[in-house]
Design an enzyme around this catalytic site. Structure first.
Site, PDB file in Angstrom:
ATOM      1  N   GLY A   4       0.208  -5.492   0.293  1.00 45.30           N
ATOM      2  CA  GLY A   4      -0.838  -5.421  -0.708  1.00 45.30           C
ATOM      3  C   GLY A   4      -0.396  -5.921  -2.071  1.00 45.30           C
TER       4      GLY A   4
ATOM      5  N   GLU B 294       3.368  -6.252   7.205  1.00 45.45           N
ATOM      6  CA  GLU B 294       2.550  -5.265   7.910  1.00 45.45           C
ATOM      7  C   GLU B 294       2.732  -5.311   9.425  1.00 45.45           C
ATOM      8  OE1 GLU B 294       0.052  -6.349   4.185  1.00 45.45           O
ATOM      9  OE2 GLU B 294       1.494  -7.307   5.536  1.00 45.45           O
TER      10      GLU B 294
ATOM     11  N   GLU C 208      -0.965  -9.513  -1.883  1.00 41.25           N
ATOM     12  CA  GLU C 208      -2.411  -9.735  -1.937  1.00 41.25           C
ATOM     13  C   GLU C 208      -2.940  -9.566  -3.360  1.00 41.25           C
ATOM     14  OE1 GLU C 208      -4.110  -8.531   2.409  1.00 41.25           O
ATOM     15  OE2 GLU C 208      -3.087  -6.925   1.321  1.00 41.25           O
TER      16      GLU C 208
ATOM     17  N   ALA D  41       0.827  -1.204   0.000  1.00 45.07           N
ATOM     18  CA  ALA D  41       0.000   0.000   0.000  1.00 45.07           C
ATOM     19  C   ALA D  41       0.862   1.255   0.000  1.00 45.07           C
ATOM     20  CB  ALA D  41      -0.920  -0.001   1.223  1.00 45.07           C
TER      21      ALA D  41
END
Length: 263
Positions: free
Chosen positions: A114, A137, A117, A71
């Site tokens: 992310g 994270e 992901e 992110a």
């Protein structure tokens, strides 16, 4: 002026493979961090590919040293939880998951947070030997929130997924392949060639049937076995109504290559 202000955040390229679209995440100065703007561009390109009958498969890769390094932290710092629950941003993840055509990730470097992901939303993951995977994270007081805690254990098992999520450990491509996270490891210089070759093989099949096959396999990750078998049967019956299914059976009987029309 920032480089990202004058260059597209996502590049669409032609490939030698018919029916294949190559999309390249293009924020190399940010390791292709998934800003909201980049995600919206990705959704636009996928929506276009979904509506294009000439496209049978999409390949997604990254420019530079990363596939995507997670992110955009600066956005998270500025907007707080609003950056996560942003309905437009969440809608992009849902749209990627709902993309009907096969999606191949060509992971060229770091796939972190992310970025991992995003790769896990793809149907096939081909990785460069230089690729690295992690859910880091936890090191900044967080944990995966865009599907990582749900999709990762389904691929690598609870124990290894817990180890990744709770330690933020970095996983190299060979270990990722051994754990079932990815399909193949290839040399960096052959990554896109190999990924587009696989995509070309897929695109050469019936574009009417491959979405059914994709939905059937995905059902194995979403449903209990008995319900998954019922869904497989339902999809098989529905696919029988397509012209390509009939053409495939006829071609087999006549000992010739099928002439699929995508209908």
């Amino acid at each position: 002026m920032n480089v990202s202000d004058i260059e597209p955040r996502l590049v669409l390229s032609q490939t030698p493979q018919s029916g294949v679209r190559l999309l390249t995440l293009n924020r190399p100065e940010k390791l292709n961090a998934l800003s909201k703007a980049l995600l919206l561009e990705l959704r636009t390109h996928l929506d276009t590919a979904a509506a294009d009958d000439a496209i049978g498969c999409v390949v997604l890769t990254g420019n530079g040293r990363a596939f995507a390094a997670g992110a955009d932290i600066s956005d998270m710092l500025e907007r707080g939880v609003a950056s996560y629950v942003d309905l437009e941003r969440l809608a992009v993840w849902s749209a990627i998951e709902a993309f009907p055509k096969p999606l191949v990730a060509a992971v060229n470097g770091y796939a972190l947070g992310g970025g991992l992901e995003l790769a896990l939303l793809c149907d096939i993951i081909i990785a460069s030997s230089a690729a690295r995977f992690a859910t880091p994270e936890i090191k900044i007081g967080s944990f995966p929130g865009d599907g990582g805690t749900q999709r990762l254990p389904r691929l690598v098992g609870k124990s290894f997924a817990m180890q990744m999520v709770l330690t933020g450990m970095m996983v190299d491509a060979e270990l990722a392949e051994r754990k079932g996270m990815i399909s193949e490891v290839v040399a960096p210089e052959t990554l896109v060639t190999r990924a587009t070759a696989i995509a070309g093989e897929i695109a050469g099949m019936s574009v009417a049937i491959t979405p059914y096959a994709k939905r059937a396999v995905n059902a194995a990750f979403e449903l209990p076995l008995a319900a998954g078998l019922l869904e497989e049967r339902r999809l098989t019956v529905e696919a029988f109504a397509t012209e390509d299914r009939v053409e495939g059976l006829r071609a087999f009987k006549e000992k010739r290559a099928p002439r699929f029309t995508g209908r």
